[in-house]
Scaffold this active site. Structure first.
Site, PDB file in Angstrom:
ATOM      1  N   THR A  61       7.750  -5.704   5.528  1.00  0.00           N
ATOM      2  CA  THR A  61       6.593  -6.418   6.097  1.00  0.00           C
ATOM      3  C   THR A  61       7.085  -7.557   6.971  1.00  0.00           C
ATOM      4  O   THR A  61       8.102  -8.174   6.660  1.00  0.00           O
ATOM      5  CB  THR A  61       5.664  -7.012   5.011  1.00  0.00           C
ATOM      6  OG1 THR A  61       4.734  -7.899   5.648  1.00  0.00           O
ATOM      7  CG2 THR A  61       6.398  -7.794   3.948  1.00  0.00           C
ATOM      8  N   ASP A  97       5.211 -10.068   7.253  1.00  0.00           N
ATOM      9  CA  ASP A  97       4.444 -11.210   6.745  1.00  0.00           C
ATOM     10  C   ASP A  97       5.197 -12.033   5.698  1.00  0.00           C
ATOM     11  O   ASP A  97       4.770 -13.132   5.368  1.00  0.00           O
ATOM     12  CB  ASP A  97       3.132 -10.710   6.121  1.00  0.00           C
ATOM     13  CG  ASP A  97       2.291  -9.915   7.111  1.00  0.00           C
ATOM     14  OD1 ASP A  97       2.338 -10.246   8.312  1.00  0.00           O
ATOM     15  OD2 ASP A  97       1.621  -8.964   6.689  1.00  0.00           O
ATOM     16  N   ARG A 103      -1.271 -12.149   7.703  1.00  0.00           N
ATOM     17  CA  ARG A 103      -2.340 -11.808   6.740  1.00  0.00           C
ATOM     18  C   ARG A 103      -2.775 -13.028   5.946  1.00  0.00           C
ATOM     19  O   ARG A 103      -3.062 -14.046   6.537  1.00  0.00           O
ATOM     20  CB  ARG A 103      -1.873 -10.710   5.791  1.00  0.00           C
ATOM     21  CG  ARG A 103      -2.183  -9.327   6.292  1.00  0.00           C
ATOM     22  CD  ARG A 103      -1.915  -8.331   5.187  1.00  0.00           C
ATOM     23  NE  ARG A 103      -1.343  -7.123   5.724  1.00  0.00           N
ATOM     24  CZ  ARG A 103      -2.053  -6.059   6.056  1.00  0.00           C
ATOM     25  NH1 ARG A 103      -3.351  -6.056   5.908  1.00  0.00           N
ATOM     26  NH2 ARG A 103      -1.460  -5.008   6.567  1.00  0.00           N
ATOM     27  N   ARG A 148      -6.128 -24.499  25.504  1.00  0.00           N
ATOM     28  CA  ARG A 148      -5.872 -23.089  25.840  1.00  0.00           C
ATOM     29  C   ARG A 148      -5.406 -22.344  24.594  1.00  0.00           C
ATOM     30  O   ARG A 148      -4.963 -22.948  23.612  1.00  0.00           O
ATOM     31  CB  ARG A 148      -4.797 -22.985  26.932  1.00  0.00           C
ATOM     32  CG  ARG A 148      -5.235 -23.533  28.268  1.00  0.00           C
ATOM     33  CD  ARG A 148      -6.239 -22.607  28.927  1.00  0.00           C
ATOM     34  NE  ARG A 148      -6.408 -22.912  30.330  1.00  0.00           N
ATOM     35  CZ  ARG A 148      -7.393 -23.664  30.836  1.00  0.00           C
ATOM     36  NH1 ARG A 148      -8.276 -24.231  30.026  1.00  0.00           N
ATOM     37  NH2 ARG A 148      -7.486 -23.865  32.145  1.00  0.00           N
ATOM     38  N   GLY A 184       0.826  -1.210   0.000  1.00  0.00           N
ATOM     39  CA  GLY A 184       0.000   0.000   0.000  1.00  0.00           C
ATOM     40  C   GLY A 184       0.856   1.255   0.000  1.00  0.00           C
ATOM     41  O   GLY A 184       0.670   2.174  -0.819  1.00  0.00           O
ATOM     42  N   ARG A 189      -1.780 -30.197  28.231  1.00  0.00           N
ATOM     43  CA  ARG A 189      -2.760 -29.356  27.521  1.00  0.00           C
ATOM     44  C   ARG A 189      -2.503 -29.301  26.021  1.00  0.00           C
ATOM     45  O   ARG A 189      -1.392 -29.526  25.550  1.00  0.00           O
ATOM     46  CB  ARG A 189      -2.693 -27.914  28.051  1.00  0.00           C
ATOM     47  CG  ARG A 189      -3.423 -27.757  29.361  1.00  0.00           C
ATOM     48  CD  ARG A 189      -3.276 -26.358  29.910  1.00  0.00           C
ATOM     49  NE  ARG A 189      -4.138 -26.215  31.067  1.00  0.00           N
ATOM     50  CZ  ARG A 189      -3.987 -25.309  32.006  1.00  0.00           C
ATOM     51  NH1 ARG A 189      -2.986 -24.436  31.937  1.00  0.00           N
ATOM     52  NH2 ARG A 189      -4.838 -25.243  33.016  1.00  0.00           N
TER      53      ARG A 189
HETATM   54  O1  F6P Z   1       1.140  -6.598   7.762  1.00  0.00           O
HETATM   55  C1  F6P Z   1       1.615  -6.611   9.065  1.00  0.00           C
HETATM   56  C2  F6P Z   1       0.547  -6.962  10.040  1.00  0.00           C
HETATM   57  O2  F6P Z   1       1.126  -7.042  11.315  1.00  0.00           O
HETATM   58  C3  F6P Z   1      -0.227  -8.233   9.710  1.00  0.00           C
HETATM   59  O3  F6P Z   1       0.492  -9.400  10.031  1.00  0.00           O
HETATM   60  C4  F6P Z   1      -1.486  -8.021  10.515  1.00  0.00           C
HETATM   61  O4  F6P Z   1      -2.552  -8.729   9.948  1.00  0.00           O
HETATM   62  C5  F6P Z   1      -1.711  -6.539  10.389  1.00  0.00           C
HETATM   63  O5  F6P Z   1      -0.465  -5.952  10.081  1.00  0.00           O
HETATM   64  C6  F6P Z   1      -2.275  -5.889  11.636  1.00  0.00           C
HETATM   65  O6  F6P Z   1      -2.582  -4.564  11.369  1.00  0.00           O
HETATM   66  P1  F6P Z   1      -2.959  -3.509  12.490  1.00  0.00           P
HETATM   67  O7  F6P Z   1      -1.658  -2.968  13.040  1.00  0.00           O
HETATM   68  O8  F6P Z   1      -3.724  -2.458  11.777  1.00  0.00           O
HETATM   69  O9  F6P Z   1      -3.761  -4.207  13.534  1.00  0.00           O
END
Ligand code: F6P
Length: 376
Positions: free
Chosen positions: A141, A143, A187, A283, A120, A178
């Site tokens: 990122t 991710d 994501r 848990r 983005g 457990r």
């Molecule tokens: O893209 C990075 C990330 O941490 C993702 O893993 C997660 O889904 C998202 O951002 C969380 O975004 P926010 O900080 O808006 O909760």
């Protein structure tokens, strides 16, 4: 092209560990190698729009390289090409305010930008470049879902956090017999769950790329019970979904370019497993934002520094409109036009998400180790 004497840095999107290393790399090389000035726009593009910036010099970046977060703050909401304004009735209207940002740069004699962010943020970087602003991008990122680079800084530190957490969770799961479900970020991709889960000795790893069947998960727990291993660790990616099911949406952030926030699937699975498994307490732990912070790992420090210095070199050598990336063990360059703005799941050579291959080597290795993906 006009000589570059002053540059601005933007850190956009969700933060991660390693951003300060990038800032440190840029500023040290800017001052020491090129003798130019640097400002940091605060809170990503928000700062560019509001002309809110801080001067970055050798003193400001001293001792920050290993620290998580970003000293100039970040925002994952402010798309200046489609900026949100809240109306009296609570709804939003959107306007292009990018010209105001460009005017702000001119007012402060900022000649160029280095923009650090995910898809983005880098899409806006491309759009500023299209409007004549010299911009170089740095991918970011936790991710690991950007196809244009082998890896980004922040991912390795997040993995360290996951593995350390799983080590801790193992001992308590073992003591109490457990089943513990651990949700991680990522994501729509399962990299953090897969690589963190395998390295942290998870028994089950559930990822978006391999839809799961909870009956198979229960079978795995029972198989371990039969071997006297009376506890199990299930690592679930926030984007995991059941066969024929859909992702678990935590929130929709209206004024964000990527408005859907995932999360909570781990709690759902825990509730379901409580009903399905009789002889264990189940848990749940969500590692959540712990994965975004923390002391930056060695790998991410070096990658951040290399990205920062390379991005500045690229800018100073007339390479605006490009992005640095990590390929093999080298930093290479690619046009922003080629790699950004393809959307979360775009089907292009390098755009869209980089997914885990369900038939790939890491998944096959994990299966050989006896790890279940809830699919067979
Ligand atoms: O893209 C990075 C990330 O941490 C993702 O893993 C997660 O889904 C998202 O951002 C969380 O975004 P926010 O900080 O808006 O909760």
């Amino acid at each position: 092209m006009k000589a570059i004497r002053k540059i601005g840095i933007i850190t956009g999107g969700g933060d991660c560990s390693g951003l300060n290393a990038v800032i440190s790399g840029i500023v040290k090389a800017a001052v020491g190698k090129y003798g130019i000035e640097v400002v940091g726009y605060r809170r990503g593009y928000f700062g560019l729009y509001h002309n809110d910036f801080v001067t970055l010099d050798l003193d400001t970046v001293s001792g920050i390289m290993h620290e998580g977060g970003t000293i100039i703050k970040a925002s994952n909401k402010d798309n200046l090409f489609n900026y949100h304004f809240k109306k009296d009735d609570g709804s939003y209207e959107y306007r292009d305010v990018s010209d105001i940002a460009i005017e702000n740069m001119k007012k402060e004699n900022v000649d160029a930008l280095i923009v650090v962010g995910g898809d983005g943020t880098l899409t806006s970087a491309r759009d500023f470049h299209r409007k004549g602003v010299p911009v170089v991008g740095v991918p970011k990122t936790i991710d690991n879902d950007l196809p244009s680079t082998d890896v980004t800084f922040g991912y390795n530190t997040a993995l360290e956090t996951i593995v350390e957490s799983l080590d801790k969770i193992h001992t308590t799961a073992h003591s109490h017999d457990r089943v513990i479900v651990v949700e991680v970020m990522g994501r729509n991709t399962g990299w953090l769950a897969l690589e963190g889960g395998v390295s942290g000795s998870a028994d089950v790893v559930l990822i978006p790329e391999i839809p799961y069947d909870l009956e198979k998960v229960v079978e795995k727990v029972q198989e371990r019970d039969a071997r006297g291993r009376n506890f199990s660790i299930i690592v679930v990616s926030e984007g995991a979904k059941e066969k024929d099911g859909d992702v678990h949406v935590r929130d929709v952030v209206e004024d964000s370019p990527d408005s859907v926030r995932l999360g909570g699937v781990g709690q759902k699975i825990t509730d379901q497993l409580e009903e399905m498994i009789e002889n264990h307490e189940v848990r749940y732990t969500n590692l959540s934002y712990l994965q975004r912070g923390g002391t930056t790992s060695q790998f991410d420090r070096l990658l951040g520094l290399r990205f920062g210095v390379s991005a500045l070199d690229l800018l100073m050598q007339g390479g605006a409109g490009k992005m640095v990336r990590y390929q093999g063990r080298d930093i290479t360059r690619v046009s922003l036009e080629e790699v950004v703005g393809k959307g979360q799941t775009g089907e292009t050579s390098e755009g869209g998400d980089k997914f885990v291959d369900p038939e790939g080597q890491i998944v096959r290795t994990a299966k050989s180790l006896g790890i279940s993906f809830g699919d067979e």
